[in-house]
Design a protein around this motif. Structure first.
Motif, PDB file in Angstrom:
ATOM      1  N   GLU A 170       0.803  -1.217   0.000  1.00 56.95           N
ATOM      2  CA  GLU A 170       0.000   0.000   0.000  1.00 56.95           C
ATOM      3  C   GLU A 170       0.842   1.275   0.000  1.00 56.95           C
ATOM      4  OE1 GLU A 170      -0.672   0.543   4.832  1.00 56.95           O
ATOM      5  OE2 GLU A 170      -2.347   0.779   3.467  1.00 56.95           O
ATOM      6  N   CYS A 171       2.138   1.168   0.334  1.00 56.59           N
ATOM      7  CA  CYS A 171       2.955   2.376   0.496  1.00 56.59           C
ATOM      8  C   CYS A 171       3.027   3.258  -0.750  1.00 56.59           C
ATOM      9  CB  CYS A 171       4.354   1.998   0.979  1.00 56.59           C
ATOM     10  SG  CYS A 171       4.386   1.467   2.705  1.00 56.59           S
ATOM     11  N   PRO A 172       3.293   2.702  -1.946  1.00 58.76           N
ATOM     12  CA  PRO A 172       3.338   3.576  -3.122  1.00 58.76           C
ATOM     13  C   PRO A 172       1.992   4.226  -3.433  1.00 58.76           C
ATOM     14  CG  PRO A 172       4.187   1.389  -3.632  1.00 58.76           C
ATOM     15  CD  PRO A 172       3.626   1.324  -2.257  1.00 58.76           C
ATOM     16  N   VAL A 173       0.914   3.627  -2.963  1.00 57.85           N
ATOM     17  CA  VAL A 173      -0.410   4.206  -3.174  1.00 57.85           C
ATOM     18  C   VAL A 173      -0.661   5.334  -2.172  1.00 57.85           C
ATOM     19  CG1 VAL A 173      -2.894   3.712  -3.255  1.00 57.85           C
ATOM     20  CG2 VAL A 173      -1.257   1.997  -4.065  1.00 57.85           C
ATOM     21  N   VAL A 174      -0.183   5.162  -0.958  1.00 59.21           N
ATOM     22  CA  VAL A 174      -0.397   6.162   0.093  1.00 59.21           C
ATOM     23  C   VAL A 174       0.522   7.371  -0.088  1.00 59.21           C
ATOM     24  CG1 VAL A 174      -0.285   6.601   2.586  1.00 59.21           C
ATOM     25  CG2 VAL A 174      -1.229   4.451   1.739  1.00 59.21           C
ATOM     26  N   PHE A 175       1.780   7.136  -0.448  1.00 59.51           N
ATOM     27  CA  PHE A 175       2.688   8.275  -0.698  1.00 59.51           C
ATOM     28  C   PHE A 175       3.405   8.081  -2.049  1.00 59.51           C
ATOM     29  CE2 PHE A 175       4.549   5.332   2.359  1.00 59.51           C
ATOM     30  CZ  PHE A 175       5.859   5.104   1.944  1.00 59.51           C
ATOM     31  N   PRO A 176       2.648   8.234  -3.146  1.00 57.60           N
ATOM     32  CA  PRO A 176       3.197   7.986  -4.485  1.00 57.60           C
ATOM     33  C   PRO A 176       4.280   8.971  -4.914  1.00 57.60           C
ATOM     34  CG  PRO A 176       1.016   8.976  -4.640  1.00 57.60           C
ATOM     35  CD  PRO A 176       1.228   8.616  -3.202  1.00 57.60           C
ATOM     36  N   ASP A 177       4.311  10.143  -4.323  1.00 55.85           N
ATOM     37  CA  ASP A 177       5.332  11.131  -4.700  1.00 55.85           C
ATOM     38  C   ASP A 177       6.679  10.853  -4.059  1.00 55.85           C
ATOM     39  OD1 ASP A 177       3.517  12.554  -6.263  1.00 55.85           O
ATOM     40  OD2 ASP A 177       2.846  13.756  -4.563  1.00 55.85           O
ATOM     41  N   GLY A 178       6.706   9.941  -3.078  1.00 55.76           N
ATOM     42  CA  GLY A 178       7.945   9.623  -2.387  1.00 55.76           C
ATOM     43  C   GLY A 178       8.133  10.417  -1.116  1.00 55.76           C
ATOM     44  N   ILE A 179       9.356  10.377  -0.601  1.00 59.31           N
ATOM     45  CA  ILE A 179       9.694  10.974   0.681  1.00 59.31           C
ATOM     46  C   ILE A 179      10.987  11.768   0.550  1.00 59.31           C
ATOM     47  CG2 ILE A 179      10.577  10.391   2.996  1.00 59.31           C
ATOM     48  CD1 ILE A 179       8.574   8.175   3.109  1.00 59.31           C
ATOM     49  N   GLY A 180      11.010  12.959   1.149  1.00 58.30           N
ATOM     50  CA  GLY A 180      12.224  13.770   1.158  1.00 58.30           C
ATOM     51  C   GLY A 180      12.991  13.605   2.456  1.00 58.30           C
ATOM     52  N   ILE A 181      14.291  13.840   2.395  1.00 61.20           N
ATOM     53  CA  ILE A 181      15.147  13.682   3.574  1.00 61.20           C
ATOM     54  C   ILE A 181      15.869  14.993   3.876  1.00 61.20           C
ATOM     55  CG2 ILE A 181      17.023  12.379   4.646  1.00 61.20           C
ATOM     56  CD1 ILE A 181      14.619  10.644   3.919  1.00 61.20           C
ATOM     57  N   VAL A 182      15.733  15.456   5.116  1.00 54.74           N
ATOM     58  CA  VAL A 182      16.462  16.632   5.593  1.00 54.74           C
ATOM     59  C   VAL A 182      17.613  16.125   6.461  1.00 54.74           C
ATOM     60  CG1 VAL A 182      16.348  18.762   6.944  1.00 54.74           C
ATOM     61  CG2 VAL A 182      14.352  18.014   5.620  1.00 54.74           C
ATOM     62  N   PRO A 183      18.866  16.426   6.110  1.00 56.61           N
ATOM     63  CA  PRO A 183      19.972  16.021   6.985  1.00 56.61           C
ATOM     64  C   PRO A 183      19.834  16.677   8.339  1.00 56.61           C
ATOM     65  CG  PRO A 183      20.711  17.638   5.375  1.00 56.61           C
ATOM     66  CD  PRO A 183      19.309  17.259   4.981  1.00 56.61           C
ATOM     67  N   TRP A 184      20.571  16.175   9.329  1.00 52.21           N
ATOM     68  CA  TRP A 184      20.411  16.714  10.674  1.00 52.21           C
ATOM     69  C   TRP A 184      20.653  18.216  10.682  1.00 52.21           C
ATOM     70  CZ3 TRP A 184      22.752  19.642  14.324  1.00 52.21           C
ATOM     71  CH2 TRP A 184      22.129  19.670  15.575  1.00 52.21           C
ATOM     72  N   MET A 185      19.742  18.949  11.321  1.00 48.45           N
ATOM     73  CA  MET A 185      19.863  20.396  11.491  1.00 48.45           C
ATOM     74  C   MET A 185      19.315  20.749  12.863  1.00 48.45           C
ATOM     75  SD  MET A 185      18.484  21.661   7.736  1.00 48.45           S
ATOM     76  CE  MET A 185      19.162  23.317   7.885  1.00 48.45           C
ATOM     77  N   VAL A 186      19.747  21.873  13.398  1.00 50.70           N
ATOM     78  CA  VAL A 186      19.209  22.341  14.679  1.00 50.70           C
ATOM     79  C   VAL A 186      17.718  22.630  14.494  1.00 50.70           C
ATOM     80  CG1 VAL A 186      19.278  24.156  16.424  1.00 50.70           C
ATOM     81  CG2 VAL A 186      21.407  23.322  15.392  1.00 50.70           C
ATOM     82  N   PRO A 187      16.856  22.038  15.327  1.00 49.44           N
ATOM     83  CA  PRO A 187      15.413  22.254  15.179  1.00 49.44           C
ATOM     84  C   PRO A 187      14.977  23.624  15.675  1.00 49.44           C
ATOM     85  CG  PRO A 187      15.836  20.861  17.075  1.00 49.44           C
ATOM     86  CD  PRO A 187      17.164  21.071  16.400  1.00 49.44           C
ATOM     87  N   GLY A 188      13.813  24.056  15.184  1.00 54.76           N
ATOM     88  CA  GLY A 188      13.184  25.263  15.704  1.00 54.76           C
ATOM     89  C   GLY A 188      13.562  26.547  15.012  1.00 54.76           C
ATOM     90  N   GLY A 189      14.527  26.501  14.114  1.00 52.70           N
ATOM     91  CA  GLY A 189      14.978  27.731  13.469  1.00 52.70           C
ATOM     92  C   GLY A 189      14.519  27.849  12.021  1.00 52.70           C
ATOM     93  N   ARG A 190      14.948  28.932  11.378  1.00 49.79           N
ATOM     94  CA  ARG A 190      14.529  29.200  10.009  1.00 49.79           C
ATOM     95  C   ARG A 190      15.230  28.284   9.006  1.00 49.79           C
ATOM     96  NH1 ARG A 190      14.926  32.332   5.407  1.00 49.79           N
ATOM     97  NH2 ARG A 190      12.917  33.179   4.711  1.00 49.79           N
ATOM     98  N   ASP A 191      16.463  27.864   9.299  1.00 49.47           N
ATOM     99  CA  ASP A 191      17.206  27.037   8.340  1.00 49.47           C
ATOM    100  C   ASP A 191      16.506  25.710   8.074  1.00 49.47           C
ATOM    101  OD1 ASP A 191      19.105  28.995   8.099  1.00 49.47           O
ATOM    102  OD2 ASP A 191      20.582  28.029   9.400  1.00 49.47           O
ATOM    103  N   ILE A 192      16.071  25.030   9.131  1.00 48.49           N
ATOM    104  CA  ILE A 192      15.383  23.758   8.936  1.00 48.49           C
ATOM    105  C   ILE A 192      14.007  23.974   8.305  1.00 48.49           C
ATOM    106  CG2 ILE A 192      14.307  23.607  11.236  1.00 48.49           C
ATOM    107  CD1 ILE A 192      15.030  20.598  11.189  1.00 48.49           C
ATOM    108  N   ALA A 193      13.407  25.125   8.601  1.00 47.80           N
ATOM    109  CA  ALA A 193      12.120  25.449   7.986  1.00 47.80           C
ATOM    110  C   ALA A 193      12.267  25.619   6.482  1.00 47.80           C
ATOM    111  CB  ALA A 193      11.546  26.726   8.605  1.00 47.80           C
ATOM    112  N   VAL A 194      13.316  26.326   6.056  1.00 45.41           N
ATOM    113  CA  VAL A 194      13.554  26.542   4.626  1.00 45.41           C
ATOM    114  C   VAL A 194      13.870  25.216   3.934  1.00 45.41           C
ATOM    115  CG1 VAL A 194      15.129  27.595   2.950  1.00 45.41           C
ATOM    116  CG2 VAL A 194      14.311  28.931   4.904  1.00 45.41           C
ATOM    117  N   ALA A 195      14.751  24.407   4.540  1.00 44.23           N
ATOM    118  CA  ALA A 195      15.123  23.121   3.936  1.00 44.23           C
ATOM    119  C   ALA A 195      13.907  22.213   3.777  1.00 44.23           C
ATOM    120  CB  ALA A 195      16.193  22.440   4.790  1.00 44.23           C
TER     121      ALA A 195
END
Length: 275
Positions: A170-195
């Protein structure tokens, strides 16, 4: 209507509690936001305070000017949302430039909206544009098995997508566009928001390496179901790897193409590479 009697608030509370019961929200981990429909705002208008102080968002989201959001509070525990909702969450209003917010309801014992508000609002803007206004929910949780995978799989969109697709039909049907990966970044700031917002132009799911998952959807059911499906697939990978390091059989690229045809979903060829 009392805010707590409204269907959208009850849906929000249920989703938050479902996440807690899955074990995704240790201590004050995770956050949830919902872009409220105009008719829903009107239904609780009499309970909203319009005299609060404006606070800076930390970014500019002009497409969200004047919008209202239901949000979890910074430092609040998901396990308490169902029993102390007025203390644990808030309704906020954005100003006419999309640069400031004010609290109109909730957080009765003090506090601020989620520390990830910048990420949430930037991604709400992206998803509102890309979905034609359909997406209204952004959800971040500390999903155990997905986090574990970020230590052993290459932090690449195509690798994570393909491995998760292969674990359950069922996975390709539920998320057919795929998944993006954000490398580790400090949470809560603008940089991770932009990425994250760059990835969410293409995907509905972004994995934050060694941290958790970030999902967008049309409503509470679809968004929770999306995260639940991805996390369950990750759990299957973990179990498989605990039994043996390789697969005897799997779903092939042509199997995926056949699945896409029959279920009428478009699966990007970049994920259907030969291993």
């Amino acid at each position: 209507m009392r805010v707590l009697d409204s269907e959208f608030v009850q849906g929000f509370i249920r989703m938050a509690n479902d996440g807690w019961e899955q074990g995704w929200h240790e201590r004050n981990g995770g956050n949830l936001t919902y872009r409220i429909k105009k008719e829903e705002v009107e239904s609780v208008a009499e309970a909203l305070n319009k005299e609060g102080e404006w606070e800076a968002i930390g970014t500019s989201v002009p497409k969200l000017e004047g919008e209202y959001f239901l949000v979890t509070g910074s430092g609040k525990f998901f396990r308490n949302i169902i029993i102390k909702p007025e203390d644990s969450m808030a309704i906020i209003e954005l100003d006419d430039k999309g640069e400031n917010y004010r609290i109109c309801w909730g957080l009765v014992n003090g506090g601020r909206p989620t520390s990830e508000l910048t990420s949430h609002l930037m991604n709400h803007e992206v998803k509102m544009i890309s979905s034609g206004g359909k997406h209204r929910v952004i959800y971040h949780a500390h999903t155990t098995n997905v986090i574990a995978l970020t230590f052993i799989l290459p932090l690449e969109d195509k690798v994570f997508t393909r491995e998760l697709w292969e674990m359950a039909t069922e996975c390709p049907v539920v998320f057919p566009d795929g998944i993006g990966i954000v490398p580790w970044m400090v949470p809560g700031g603008r940089d991770i928001a932009v990425a994250t917002s760059e990835l969410m132009k293409e995907y509905d799911v972004a994995v934050w390496a060694h941290h958790g998952m970030f999902c967008s959807g049309e409503d509470f059911d679809f968004t929770f179901g999306l995260m639940h499906t991805v996390e369950k697939s990750a759990e299957i990978i973990i179990k498989m790897l605990s039994m043996r390091p390789d697969k005897l059989q799997t779903i092939t690229p042509q199997n995926f193409r056949d699945l896409g045809r029959d279920f009428k979903v478009t699966l990007p060829e970049k994920f259907l590479y030969e291993k």
